[in-house]
Design an enzyme around this catalytic site. Structure first.
Site, PDB file in Angstrom:
ATOM      1  N   CYS A 108      25.529  -3.176  32.488  1.00 55.49           N
ATOM      2  CA  CYS A 108      25.586  -3.199  34.522  1.00 55.49           C
ATOM      3  C   CYS A 108      25.123  -2.817  34.313  1.00 55.49           C
ATOM      4  O   CYS A 108      24.000  -3.378  35.447  1.00 55.49           O
ATOM      5  CB  CYS A 108      27.253  -2.603  33.085  1.00 55.49           C
ATOM      6  SG  CYS A 108      28.768  -3.483  34.684  1.00 55.49           S
ATOM      7  N   HIS A 211      28.713  -6.730  28.402  1.00 53.32           N
ATOM      8  CA  HIS A 211      28.737  -4.746  27.826  1.00 53.32           C
ATOM      9  C   HIS A 211      28.590  -5.111  26.460  1.00 53.32           C
ATOM     10  O   HIS A 211      30.068  -5.247  25.605  1.00 53.32           O
ATOM     11  CB  HIS A 211      30.002  -4.162  28.381  1.00 53.32           C
ATOM     12  CG  HIS A 211      30.551  -4.394  29.331  1.00 53.32           C
ATOM     13  ND1 HIS A 211      29.489  -3.189  29.880  1.00 53.32           N
ATOM     14  CD2 HIS A 211      30.442  -5.141  30.665  1.00 53.32           C
ATOM     15  CE1 HIS A 211      29.998  -3.334  31.212  1.00 53.32           C
ATOM     16  NE2 HIS A 211      30.718  -3.965  31.944  1.00 53.32           N
ATOM     17  N   GLU A 213      28.587  -2.873  24.294  1.00 56.98           N
ATOM     18  CA  GLU A 213      28.454  -1.841  23.872  1.00 56.98           C
ATOM     19  C   GLU A 213      30.399  -2.341  23.664  1.00 56.98           C
ATOM     20  O   GLU A 213      31.246  -1.507  23.083  1.00 56.98           O
ATOM     21  CB  GLU A 213      28.278  -0.567  24.083  1.00 56.98           C
ATOM     22  CG  GLU A 213      29.571  -0.683  25.833  1.00 56.98           C
ATOM     23  CD  GLU A 213      29.342  -1.458  26.497  1.00 56.98           C
ATOM     24  OE1 GLU A 213      29.516  -1.461  28.314  1.00 56.98           O
ATOM     25  OE2 GLU A 213      28.358  -2.220  27.315  1.00 56.98           O
TER      26      GLU A 213
END
Length: 236
Positions: A108, A211, A213
Site C-alpha cells: 500500500c 493487502h 497481510e
C-alpha cells in the site's frame, strides 16, 4: 537454516501519538518462516539504520500519505495527513536496502514510497483525480476481493502465482501516477491503475497496492507473496 530477521516499519497514530502495528504484517512474515522486528520510529536516521543493519529484509507498511514534497508536487487539499518521521526514516532505509541488495516488500503506502523514491509521482486522491468505476476503497471484511487485477506475463509475479487474473482486496485513496525509473509493472487493475511493481535491477524489491497481510490466512496467493519475500531474505 537460521530464521531471518525482517525489519518492519511501524505505523503512527496521530491522535494517540503512539506507534502501532497490524498483526497481519507480523504474522504473515512468521507464517512464511521469518522473524519480524518492529523498528523504532525516529528521525535519527543513523539509529534506524543501526537496527536495520541487524536485519535481512525490509517490509514497508501502509499508513499515512506520503508528503508530496518527496515527489516535487504541490500539496492537494485532498491529500491526507503525512508523517515526517516515516518519510525521512523510510527513505534512508530504502536507500540502504538498495545499496546492499537486501530484499524489500512494500504494501500500500509501501509501493507508493518505492515509486516516489525511484522518481515517480502519485495520485494524491483517486476519487477526485482518477475517474474509474473500480472500487479501490472497500469496506470490511478485507478478506474479500474488491476488484480484479491483470498480472503481466513474463514477470516474477506471474511465475510465482501462475495466473494472469485474480481478485484482490483494496483499501487506498492514493496510487502510482507516473512510474518511477527502474520499475516494472507486474499487475494492473481493470481500470489500468498500477497494482504491483518490481525493481528491474534488484534481486527482490516488490511492491503491492493491495493487502496480502489481511488475507494471507485464506488466500494462497497472498501467502506465496510473503513466502517469496522471506525466501529472498534467506538467499541474501
Amino acid at each position: 537454516m537460521a530464521k531471518k530477521l525482517i525489519a518492519v516499519v511501524p505505523l503512527w497514530d496521530d491522535e494517540k501519538e503512539s506507534i502501532w502495528m497490524l498483526p497481519g504484517y507480523m504474522n504473515g512474515i512468521e507464517a512464511a518462516g521469518g522473524i519480524p522486528v518492529i523498528l523504532p520510529l525516529t528521525e535519527a536516521e543513523a539509529d534506524a539504520l543501526e537496527v536495520f543493519d541487524r536485519c535481512d529484509g525490509l517490509l514497508l507498511t501502509g499508513g499515512h500519505d506520503i508528503s508530496p514534497a518527496l515527489y516535487r508536487q504541490p500539496r492537494s487539499p485532498r491529500c491526507g495527513s503525512t508523517c515526517r518521521a516515516r518519510d525521512r526514516m523510510e527513505s534512508a532505509l530504502y536507500a540502504r536496502a538498495l545499496a546492499e541488495d537486501r530484499p524489500v516488500l512494500g504494501i500500500c503506502r509501501g509501493i507508493q514510497l518505492i515509486n516516489v523514491l525511484q522518481g515517480g509521482t502519485l495520485y494524491q486522491d483517486l476519487p477526485t483525480e482518477f475517474d474509474s468505476p473500480v472500487e479501490h476503497h472497500m469496506a470490511p471484511p478485507y478478506t474479500n476481493a474488491a476488484h480484479q487485477v491483470r498480472i503481466q506475463r513474463g514477470t516474477p509475479l506471474h511465475a510465482l502465482l501462475r495466473t494472469e487474473r485474480m481478485g484482490v482486496n483494496s483499501y487506498h485513496h492514493q496510487a502510482i501516477k507516473t512510474l518511477g525509473a527502474g520499475l516494472e509493472v507486474m499487475a494492473e487493475s481493470e481500470d489500468g491503475l498500477v497494482e504491483a511493481v518490481r525493481h528491474r535491477g534488484k534481486p527482490f524489491v516488490w511492491g503491492f497496492q493491495w493487502h496480502p497481510e489481511f488475507d494471507y490466512q485464506v488466500n494462497p496467493s497472498s501467502r506465496r507473496i510473503f513466502e517469496a519475500f522471506v525466501a529472498a531474505c534467506q538467499r541474501g
